[in-house]
Design a protein around this motif. Structure first.
Motif, mmCIF file in Angstrom:
data_model
loop_
_atom_site.group_PDB
_atom_site.id
_atom_site.type_symbol
_atom_site.label_atom_id
_atom_site.label_comp_id
_atom_site.label_asym_id
_atom_site.label_seq_id
_atom_site.Cartn_x
_atom_site.Cartn_y
_atom_site.Cartn_z
ATOM 1 N N THR A 14 31.431 40.539 52.020
ATOM 2 C CA THR A 14 32.578 40.971 51.245
ATOM 3 C C THR A 14 32.916 39.547 49.975
ATOM 4 O OG1 THR A 14 33.663 42.166 52.666
ATOM 5 C CG2 THR A 14 35.065 41.684 50.903
ATOM 6 N N CYS A 15 32.767 38.510 50.785
ATOM 7 C CA CYS A 15 33.291 37.296 49.705
ATOM 8 C C CYS A 15 32.186 37.179 48.924
ATOM 9 C CB CYS A 15 33.315 36.110 50.519
ATOM 10 S SG CYS A 15 35.175 36.103 51.618
ATOM 11 N N ASN A 16 30.873 37.256 49.411
ATOM 12 C CA ASN A 16 29.697 37.112 48.448
ATOM 13 C C ASN A 16 29.724 38.012 47.187
ATOM 14 O OD1 ASN A 16 28.670 34.850 49.593
ATOM 15 N ND2 ASN A 16 27.522 35.954 51.091
ATOM 16 N N ARG A 17 29.944 39.427 47.625
ATOM 17 C CA ARG A 17 29.955 40.426 46.652
ATOM 18 C C ARG A 17 31.100 40.085 45.473
ATOM 19 N NH1 ARG A 17 29.419 46.249 49.025
ATOM 20 N NH2 ARG A 17 27.281 46.014 50.245
ATOM 21 N N LEU A 18 32.550 39.847 45.872
ATOM 22 C CA LEU A 18 33.441 39.286 45.155
ATOM 23 C C LEU A 18 32.966 38.176 44.242
ATOM 24 C CD1 LEU A 18 36.311 39.964 44.474
ATOM 25 C CD2 LEU A 18 37.122 38.400 46.154
ATOM 26 N N LEU A 19 32.598 37.314 44.658
ATOM 27 C CA LEU A 19 31.871 36.012 43.764
ATOM 28 C C LEU A 19 30.805 36.446 42.811
ATOM 29 C CD1 LEU A 19 32.142 33.142 46.602
ATOM 30 C CD2 LEU A 19 33.609 33.518 44.738
ATOM 31 N N GLN A 20 29.868 37.166 43.544
ATOM 32 C CA GLN A 20 28.756 37.525 42.595
ATOM 33 C C GLN A 20 29.309 38.365 41.306
ATOM 34 O OE1 GLN A 20 26.342 39.848 44.933
ATOM 35 N NE2 GLN A 20 25.291 38.364 45.682
ATOM 36 N N HIS A 21 30.498 39.022 41.242
ATOM 37 C CA HIS A 21 31.008 39.676 40.128
ATOM 38 C C HIS A 21 32.044 38.610 39.535
ATOM 39 C CE1 HIS A 21 32.554 42.815 37.643
ATOM 40 N NE2 HIS A 21 33.764 42.572 38.107
ATOM 41 N N LEU A 22 32.870 37.809 40.022
ATOM 42 C CA LEU A 22 33.999 37.215 39.388
ATOM 43 C C LEU A 22 33.259 35.771 38.656
ATOM 44 C CD1 LEU A 22 36.795 37.699 41.737
ATOM 45 C CD2 LEU A 22 36.300 38.685 39.551
ATOM 46 N N VAL A 23 32.215 35.191 39.330
ATOM 47 C CA VAL A 23 31.842 33.927 39.053
ATOM 48 C C VAL A 23 31.285 34.002 37.415
ATOM 49 C CG1 VAL A 23 29.842 32.038 39.034
ATOM 50 C CG2 VAL A 23 31.434 32.631 41.056
ATOM 51 N N PRO A 24 30.418 35.013 37.188
ATOM 52 C CA PRO A 24 29.981 35.085 35.764
ATOM 53 C C PRO A 24 31.063 35.334 34.842
ATOM 54 C CG PRO A 24 28.496 36.496 37.247
ATOM 55 C CD PRO A 24 29.729 36.042 37.954
ATOM 56 N N VAL A 25 32.215 35.922 35.096
ATOM 57 C CA VAL A 25 33.225 36.229 34.249
ATOM 58 C C VAL A 25 33.849 35.010 33.891
ATOM 59 C CG1 VAL A 25 35.625 37.454 34.105
ATOM 60 C CG2 VAL A 25 33.613 38.565 35.072
ATOM 61 N N VAL A 26 34.085 33.977 34.997
ATOM 62 C CA VAL A 26 34.926 32.759 34.663
ATOM 63 C C VAL A 26 33.829 31.757 33.798
ATOM 64 C CG1 VAL A 26 35.693 30.757 36.160
ATOM 65 C CG2 VAL A 26 36.195 33.043 36.881
ATOM 66 N N ASP A 27 32.719 31.926 34.323
ATOM 67 C CA ASP A 27 31.838 30.909 33.504
ATOM 68 C C ASP A 27 31.633 31.307 32.019
ATOM 69 O OD1 ASP A 27 30.667 29.491 35.816
ATOM 70 O OD2 ASP A 27 29.070 30.584 36.198
ATOM 71 N N GLU A 44 45.093 35.778 34.582
ATOM 72 C CA GLU A 44 45.265 36.946 33.757
ATOM 73 C C GLU A 44 43.974 37.762 33.274
ATOM 74 O OE1 GLU A 44 48.052 38.045 31.940
ATOM 75 O OE2 GLU A 44 49.167 36.447 33.236
ATOM 76 N N VAL A 45 42.883 37.213 33.465
ATOM 77 C CA VAL A 45 41.859 38.147 33.256
ATOM 78 C C VAL A 45 41.520 38.702 34.437
ATOM 79 C CG1 VAL A 45 39.058 37.670 33.073
ATOM 80 C CG2 VAL A 45 40.503 36.699 31.365
ATOM 81 N N PHE A 46 41.906 37.938 35.643
ATOM 82 C CA PHE A 46 41.289 38.720 36.910
ATOM 83 C C PHE A 46 42.369 39.843 37.255
ATOM 84 C CE2 PHE A 46 39.726 34.747 39.671
ATOM 85 C CZ PHE A 46 38.606 34.845 38.773
ATOM 86 N N LYS A 47 43.483 40.012 36.556
ATOM 87 C CA LYS A 47 44.590 40.993 36.481
ATOM 88 C C LYS A 47 43.756 42.249 35.943
ATOM 89 C CE LYS A 47 48.760 38.218 36.680
ATOM 90 N NZ LYS A 47 50.160 38.067 36.006
ATOM 91 N N ASP A 48 43.112 42.102 35.055
ATOM 92 C CA ASP A 48 42.405 43.472 34.406
ATOM 93 C C ASP A 48 41.089 43.687 34.991
ATOM 94 O OD1 ASP A 48 44.727 43.347 32.576
ATOM 95 O OD2 ASP A 48 43.642 42.082 31.314
ATOM 96 N N ILE A 49 40.527 42.990 35.885
ATOM 97 C CA ILE A 49 39.572 43.323 36.759
ATOM 98 C C ILE A 49 39.503 44.123 37.806
ATOM 99 C CG2 ILE A 49 37.123 42.497 37.607
ATOM 100 C CD1 ILE A 49 37.599 39.778 36.326
ATOM 101 N N THR A 50 38.784 45.439 37.994
ATOM 102 C CA THR A 50 38.952 46.065 39.140
ATOM 103 C C THR A 50 37.855 45.726 40.258
ATOM 104 O OG1 THR A 50 39.221 48.210 39.826
ATOM 105 C CG2 THR A 50 37.701 47.904 38.186
ATOM 106 N N MET A 51 37.692 45.950 41.487
ATOM 107 C CA MET A 51 37.029 45.722 42.351
ATOM 108 C C MET A 51 36.520 47.076 43.012
ATOM 109 S SD MET A 51 36.269 42.493 42.493
ATOM 110 C CE MET A 51 36.649 42.161 40.868
#
Length: 115
Positions: A14-27, A44-51
């Protein structure tokens, strides 16, 4: 070698899936702002992202029916007598010097090293 074995045994899917999606957004955000990004901006960006659809579906909750047995009966009886004893101390109905709800044994005394 042992660290790799421990890593493989940890439930990190679960953590790996979450990171695979969020790391490119932050980068991408850091690249657009030349590496100067405040934590609040990232949040603020994370608030708009759905998992939804990214994370695995949780397993079903299993409901089990209570099945009485000797041990739960003993526990419940001891618990109820403890409640009755503690709630009946004003005025005292029971002599607390004569009632033993549980035993406390000192490790030194049981090993023969007592005074």
């Amino acid at each position: 070698a042992w660290m790799g074995e421990i890593k493989r045994s940890l439930p990190l899917e679960t953590c790996n899936r979450l990171l695979q999606h969020l790391v490119p957004v932050v980068d991408d955000m850091c690249r657009r702002k030349n590496g100067v990004v405040d934590e609040i901006e990232i949040l603020e960006v994370f608030k708009d992202i759905t998992m939804v659809g990214l994370l695995p579906v949780p397993h079903a909750i299993v409901i089990r029916k209570y099945q009485p047995n000797q041990y739960t009966s003993i526990w419940f009886t001891a618990f109820m007598w403890g409640v009755i004893f503690l709630r009946s101390q004003k005025p005292p109905i029971f002599d607390k010097e004569c009632i033993e709800l549980f035993q406390v044994s000192n490790e030194d005394e049981s090993a023969g090293g007592g005074k």
